[in-house]
Structures are given as C-alpha cells and as structure tokens.
Design a protein around this motif. Structure first.
Motif, PDB file in Angstrom:
ATOM      1  N   LEU A  86      28.759  21.192 -21.078  1.00 38.09           N
ATOM      2  CA  LEU A  86      28.523  19.971 -20.323  1.00 38.09           C
ATOM      3  C   LEU A  86      27.386  20.297 -19.363  1.00 38.09           C
ATOM      4  O   LEU A  86      27.431  21.302 -18.657  1.00 38.09           O
ATOM      5  N   PHE A  87      26.360  19.458 -19.363  1.00 36.09           N
ATOM      6  CA  PHE A  87      25.185  19.684 -18.532  1.00 36.09           C
ATOM      7  C   PHE A  87      25.156  18.671 -17.401  1.00 36.09           C
ATOM      8  O   PHE A  87      25.484  17.502 -17.594  1.00 36.09           O
ATOM      9  N   PHE A  88      24.747  19.130 -16.233  1.00 36.68           N
ATOM     10  CA  PHE A  88      24.568  18.293 -15.048  1.00 36.68           C
ATOM     11  C   PHE A  88      23.119  18.460 -14.601  1.00 36.68           C
ATOM     12  O   PHE A  88      22.677  19.591 -14.390  1.00 36.68           O
ATOM     13  N   THR A  89      22.396  17.365 -14.455  1.00 35.31           N
ATOM     14  CA  THR A  89      21.097  17.421 -13.790  1.00 35.31           C
ATOM     15  C   THR A  89      21.244  16.669 -12.478  1.00 35.31           C
ATOM     16  O   THR A  89      21.681  15.515 -12.457  1.00 35.31           O
ATOM     17  N   LEU A  90      20.926  17.357 -11.395  1.00 30.08           N
ATOM     18  CA  LEU A  90      21.080  16.811 -10.050  1.00 30.08           C
ATOM     19  C   LEU A  90      19.704  16.721  -9.404  1.00 30.08           C
ATOM     20  O   LEU A  90      18.940  17.688  -9.418  1.00 30.08           O
ATOM     21  N   HIS A  91      19.402  15.556  -8.847  1.00 29.79           N
ATOM     22  CA  HIS A  91      18.125  15.336  -8.174  1.00 29.79           C
ATOM     23  C   HIS A  91      18.396  15.030  -6.709  1.00 29.79           C
ATOM     24  O   HIS A  91      19.221  14.185  -6.392  1.00 29.79           O
ATOM     25  N   SER A  92      17.701  15.727  -5.826  1.00 29.92           N
ATOM     26  CA  SER A  92      17.733  15.397  -4.404  1.00 29.92           C
ATOM     27  C   SER A  92      16.297  15.108  -3.992  1.00 29.92           C
ATOM     28  O   SER A  92      15.394  15.082  -4.823  1.00 29.92           O
ATOM     29  N   THR A  93      16.080  14.934  -2.717  1.00 30.78           N
ATOM     30  CA  THR A  93      14.756  14.568  -2.223  1.00 30.78           C
ATOM     31  C   THR A  93      13.671  15.534  -2.676  1.00 30.78           C
ATOM     32  O   THR A  93      12.602  15.133  -3.106  1.00 30.78           O
ATOM     33  N   ASN A  94      13.950  16.831  -2.608  1.00 31.23           N
ATOM     34  CA  ASN A  94      12.904  17.804  -2.904  1.00 31.23           C
ATOM     35  C   ASN A  94      13.296  18.836  -3.955  1.00 31.23           C
ATOM     36  O   ASN A  94      12.656  19.873  -4.055  1.00 31.23           O
ATOM     37  N   LEU A  95      14.332  18.556  -4.723  1.00 27.50           N
ATOM     38  CA  LEU A  95      14.814  19.554  -5.666  1.00 27.50           C
ATOM     39  C   LEU A  95      15.485  18.882  -6.846  1.00 27.50           C
ATOM     40  O   LEU A  95      16.152  17.851  -6.702  1.00 27.50           O
ATOM     41  N   SER A  96      15.327  19.471  -8.009  1.00 27.07           N
ATOM     42  CA  SER A  96      16.023  19.022  -9.210  1.00 27.07           C
ATOM     43  C   SER A  96      16.542  20.265  -9.921  1.00 27.07           C
ATOM     44  O   SER A  96      15.791  21.233 -10.101  1.00 27.07           O
ATOM     45  N   VAL A  97      17.827  20.269 -10.265  1.00 26.83           N
ATOM     46  CA  VAL A  97      18.411  21.414 -10.958  1.00 26.83           C
ATOM     47  C   VAL A  97      19.208  20.927 -12.156  1.00 26.83           C
ATOM     48  O   VAL A  97      19.755  19.821 -12.153  1.00 26.83           O
ATOM     49  N   THR A  98      19.267  21.786 -13.171  1.00 22.87           N
ATOM     50  CA  THR A  98      20.129  21.542 -14.330  1.00 22.87           C
ATOM     51  C   THR A  98      21.122  22.681 -14.408  1.00 22.87           C
ATOM     52  O   THR A  98      20.749  23.858 -14.337  1.00 22.87           O
ATOM     53  N   LEU A  99      22.386  22.301 -14.528  1.00 21.04           N
ATOM     54  CA  LEU A  99      23.479  23.268 -14.576  1.00 21.04           C
ATOM     55  C   LEU A  99      24.234  23.103 -15.884  1.00 21.04           C
ATOM     56  O   LEU A  99      24.436  21.985 -16.361  1.00 21.04           O
ATOM     57  N   GLU A 100      24.668  24.220 -16.435  1.00 19.35           N
ATOM     58  CA  GLU A 100      25.449  24.224 -17.667  1.00 19.35           C
ATOM     59  C   GLU A 100      26.874  24.645 -17.332  1.00 19.35           C
ATOM     60  O   GLU A 100      27.097  25.669 -16.696  1.00 19.35           O
ATOM     61  N   ALA A 101      27.842  23.827 -17.773  1.00 16.17           N
ATOM     62  CA  ALA A 101      29.250  24.077 -17.475  1.00 16.17           C
ATOM     63  C   ALA A 101      30.027  24.284 -18.773  1.00 16.17           C
ATOM     64  O   ALA A 101      29.647  23.741 -19.821  1.00 16.17           O
ATOM     65  N   PRO A 102      31.127  25.020 -18.710  1.00 14.71           N
ATOM     66  CA  PRO A 102      31.978  25.183 -19.893  1.00 14.71           C
ATOM     67  C   PRO A 102      32.702  23.866 -20.202  1.00 14.71           C
ATOM     68  O   PRO A 102      33.624  23.475 -19.491  1.00 14.71           O
ATOM     69  N   ARG A 103      32.271  23.176 -21.244  1.00 17.40           N
ATOM     70  CA  ARG A 103      32.788  21.843 -21.556  1.00 17.40           C
ATOM     71  C   ARG A 103      34.299  21.836 -21.749  1.00 17.40           C
ATOM     72  O   ARG A 103      34.988  20.975 -21.217  1.00 17.40           O
ATOM     73  N   ASP A 104      34.821  22.772 -22.529  1.00 15.90           N
ATOM     74  CA  ASP A 104      36.260  22.772 -22.822  1.00 15.90           C
ATOM     75  C   ASP A 104      37.097  22.939 -21.553  1.00 15.90           C
ATOM     76  O   ASP A 104      38.138  22.301 -21.393  1.00 15.90           O
TER      77      ASP A 104
END
Length: 137
Positions: A86-104
């Motif tokens: 499961l992937f999360f992309t998070l955007h804030s004012t000055n930063l964008s990150v993509t995180l990978e999580a264990p889906r199960d």
C-alpha cells in the motif's frame, strides 16, 4: 466492563520512504479510536521527530482496492519491492514523500477497526448535539 468505544486499536509497523536513491525505514504508528470514528491518526518517526497526519478510515479502505485521495494525500495498492504494498503519497507546503506500507498488515488491522466499529455505524458514536452546541452557540 470496558466500553469498546473507549478502546484504541494501535498498529506499530515500519514503512519505507521511497526516494530516487533507494528507501529509508520509517517507524510508524496507526491509531484508530472509535471516539473519533471517521479518522485514523498516523505518527511517523522521521529524523528524531514525530510527524502526525490524520486520514479518513474510508480513504485507507479505498486505497486498498484502488487509487484514492486528492490533494494532500493519495493512497493506492500495487507491487512493491518485496510484496504487494500500500503506497501513500503525502504533500505538504514544501515537501512531498511516498511511503510504502505492508498491505496485508494494514488490511488486517483495518479489518480489526471494522470489527470494533462497523462501517456505517460511525455516526452513532458522534455527539452531534455537542458538536452543534460548540459551533452554533
């Protein structure tokens, strides 16, 4: 006797912060409280500080089966480095990150939240009169 609505479900896991140069482990805590029935609080431990985001429980559910989210948060399922993730992309004012999580792991934990408070029952535990008094008096 403990009321199940006073119980918090906590998942401690490690997500991977994906970068062009590889990935970095990010200890993460997901918290669901039926007293805040629509929300999941997520604490990311990043570089010695805790960064907190709030997600709709339904948004995570939707991301497990497809693409979900607009604006600051996008969640989707897909093939990761070692497993289905499961992937999360998070955007804030000055930063964008993509995180990978264990889906199960997240899927099982989310199912536990629905056993604690089923989908559609969220409104039954919200103090709508209290909210109305807070905003309209």
């Amino acid at each position: 006797m403990t009321d199940s609505h006073d119980t918090a479900l906590v998942l401690d896991t490690v997500l991977q912060h994906l970068t062009p140069d590889g990935s970095r482990s990010v200890p993460t805590r997901f918290i669901y409280r039926p007293t805040d029935p629509f929300a999941v609080t997520v604490h990311f431990l990043a570089e010695g500080m805790v960064v907190t985001w709030l997600f709709a429980r339904q948004l995570i559910e939707d991301g497990l089966s497809g693409c979900a989210g607009k604006g600051d948060v996008a969640i989707w399922s897909g093939s990761g480095a070692t497993a289905y993730s499961l992937f999360f992309t998070l955007h804030s004012t000055n930063l964008s990150v993509t995180l990978e999580a264990p889906r199960d792991v997240l899927f099982e934990w989310l199912q536990d939240t629905y056993r604690l408070l089923p989908a559609g029952a969220e409104s039954s535990v919200v103090d709508w009169e209290g909210i109305s008094r807070q905003f309209f008096l």
